[in-house]
Write an enzyme that holds these catalytic residues in place. Structure first.
Site, mmCIF file in Angstrom:
data_model
loop_
_atom_site.group_PDB
_atom_site.id
_atom_site.type_symbol
_atom_site.label_atom_id
_atom_site.label_comp_id
_atom_site.label_asym_id
_atom_site.label_seq_id
_atom_site.Cartn_x
_atom_site.Cartn_y
_atom_site.Cartn_z
ATOM 1 N N HIS A 323 -42.529 11.022 -16.597
ATOM 2 C CA HIS A 323 -41.324 10.537 -16.574
ATOM 3 C C HIS A 323 -40.759 10.420 -18.235
ATOM 4 C CE1 HIS A 323 -42.210 9.014 -12.813
ATOM 5 N NE2 HIS A 323 -40.923 8.913 -12.318
ATOM 6 N N GLY A 324 -41.365 10.537 -19.096
ATOM 7 C CA GLY A 324 -40.728 10.667 -20.275
ATOM 8 C C GLY A 324 -41.464 10.585 -21.641
#
Length: 490
Positions: A323-324
């Site tokens: 996700h990041g």
């Protein structure tokens, strides 16, 4: 270019449908779909399009090579491993180089020059498509695609290239070769697209504006009150679902309009009664990817509880990292791992104890447990989105302190006024996050059938509803600042 831009809605999409409809043959329509997908991606940058073409070519050759080595399983697995390493290496360079250099500088007092690496459009999504294709060919689930243009159409199809769903080749193969496009499929697709557009521009963007005011993610968080932090977290929680599910609605609708049936990516996760159930309903294509290509190959739950726990830890570390490229996303993944581990442990203990009770008491207990489970799940995912929101740990610590400091700041007149002015749209956003409106639509259709009212009346009502949503969405786009889809950054 995004699905919620005026250029896409009033320019790109009408031209695509017009040209697509002109060609009657399936092969010609595939060519048009590929050309428009290439054009769509070109808006993200020529160098990134070249990268995508190169990776797609490697993925195509990988499938052919694996199939050619059908009698040599070890060679097949080696080819698969090399291709996966290539795809993940490319993803790592573009997505995690800055994260790596920052942490090396901080940990060892180094002064490494930070490289400027822009994130290619949809790289996380198309990387997983390529990996799933190679793995499925290796395991004999699909045959390798012989035509590179057709394979490239699967990879780059503009419906899903930005934010998914992560469509697997097996789910798209037959419809790439033959699919039905008629007035009904087109109207169903555009109905879904219009509802998704309205969900994004009218509801999600409004919740995003409120979240930025009440729970700012960059600066000013120290000045907010506990009431502001809590209301802001609720707005951000609603924005996350409405924004991402809106994109999925639009992608599924666009696919349906040209004859594709993509699987659902959300199943009303906010009505879940456990964290495990929440993740069976949220971003289903990503959850199923990690289940089928990470969790199960590691052994799943077949090798005992301890091994299952380690497998889950690996999955949730990867989920957070996907996700990041920041520590808060890793923390967010571990946060969910803890709750799923506790739910698994509780389930194991309950199974071992084999609790029994009379049927009446069990029924009451079951209802009560479900209510408590739902409330507990709401608290877990709402708090989880707060962790997700703040990439800066100092800002995150400050935000969390507001949730724990209940001794002051509750008599905040400005927050009460904000709540009063936005109460209707907040309630509407909550209701849209539940299956209420689809259930009412189905009930209306059944009632009209019982009353022997023509189906044309029902479809006319749906058309009018979609038209109103579309017009309101266009008005919202014309009168508001640009709000990109949240998952564009992943």
């Amino acid at each position: 270019m995004t699905f919620s831009s005026m250029f896409f809605i009033l320019g790109f999409l009408p031209v695509f449908f017009l040209i697509y409809k002109i060609f009657p043959k399936q092969s010609s329509r595939n060519v048009m779909l590929l050309l428009f997908s290439l054009l769509f991606y070109l808006f993200g940058g020529l160098r990134f399009l070249i990268l995508l073409l190169a990776e797609s070519f490697i993925g195509w050759l990988t499938g052919l090579s694996i199939e050619k080595a059908a009698e040599r399983k070890r060679l097949q697995r080696s080819i698969l491993a090399v291709s996966v390493l290539i795809f993940l290496a490319v993803l790592g360079v573009f997505k995690y180089t800055g994260f790596l250099f920052t942490n090396l500088n901080q940990a060892f007092g180094m002064n490494l020059l930070m490289p400027s690496v822009a994130l290619p459009l949809g790289i996380s999504f198309y990387t997983f498509k390529l990996i799933s294709y190679a793995a499925d060919v290796c395991h004999g689930k699909v045959s390798a695609e012989k035509s590179f243009p057709l394979f490239l159409t699967y990879v780059i199809c503009f419906h899903t290239i930005q934010q998914g769903p992560i469509v697997r080749y097996a789910d798209m193969k037959n419809e790439l070769e033959t699919r039905i496009l008629d007035r009904r499929t087109f109207s169903e697709g555009m109905y879904r697209f219009s509802l998704g557009l309205a969900k994004k521009t009218i509801l999600a963007d409004h919740m995003g504006t409120l979240a930025d005011q009440l729970l700012p993610a960059t600066s000013g968080i120290s000045a907010v009150s506990p009431a502001s932090a809590i209301l802001g977290s609720i707005c951000f929680t609603l924005q996350m679902y409405l924004d991402f599910s809106a994109y999925s609605d639009m992608a599924i609708g666009l696919g349906r309009a040209v004859g594709f049936r993509y699987k659902e990516n959300f199943n009303y996760p906010y009505i879940a009664s456990s964290v495990k159930n929440f993740w069976r309903r949220w971003h289903i294509s990503l959850s199923s990817f990690f289940r089928d290509y990470v969790y199960i190959p590691l052994g799943g739950n077949r090798k005992g509880f301890a091994r299952q726990t380690l497998n889950l830890l690996a999955v949730w570390l990867l989920t957070g990292l996907w996700h990041g490229a920041d520590w808060n996303f890793i923390l967010w993944g571990l946060y969910y791992f803890v709750f799923i581990f506790l739910e698994n442990l509780f389930g194991l203990l309950r199974k071992n104890r084999a609790l029994k009770s009379d049927s009446g008491r069990s029924s009451v207990f079951s209802v009560f447990a479900r209510i408590l489970g739902h409330l507990y799940t709401i608290l877990v995912f709402n708090f989880g989105w707060v962790i997700f929101r703040f990439t800066d740990f100092g800002q995150l610590k400050s935000a969390l302190s507001h949730f724990l400091n209940w001794s002051s700041g509750w008599q905040d007149a400005s927050i009460l006024l904000t709540l009063k002015n936005n109460l209707f749209i907040l309630i509407l956003c909550v209701l849209v996050s539940t299956p209420l409106f689809p259930a009412l639509s189905r009930r209306l259709e059944i009632w009209m059938q019982e009353k022997r009212i023509s189906k044309n009346g029902y479809y006319a009502m749906r058309l009018a509803y979609a038209g109103i949503c579309f017009i309101l969405a266009i008005c919202a786009l014309a009168g508001a600042t640009y709000h990109p889809f949240l998952y564009n950054q992943f």
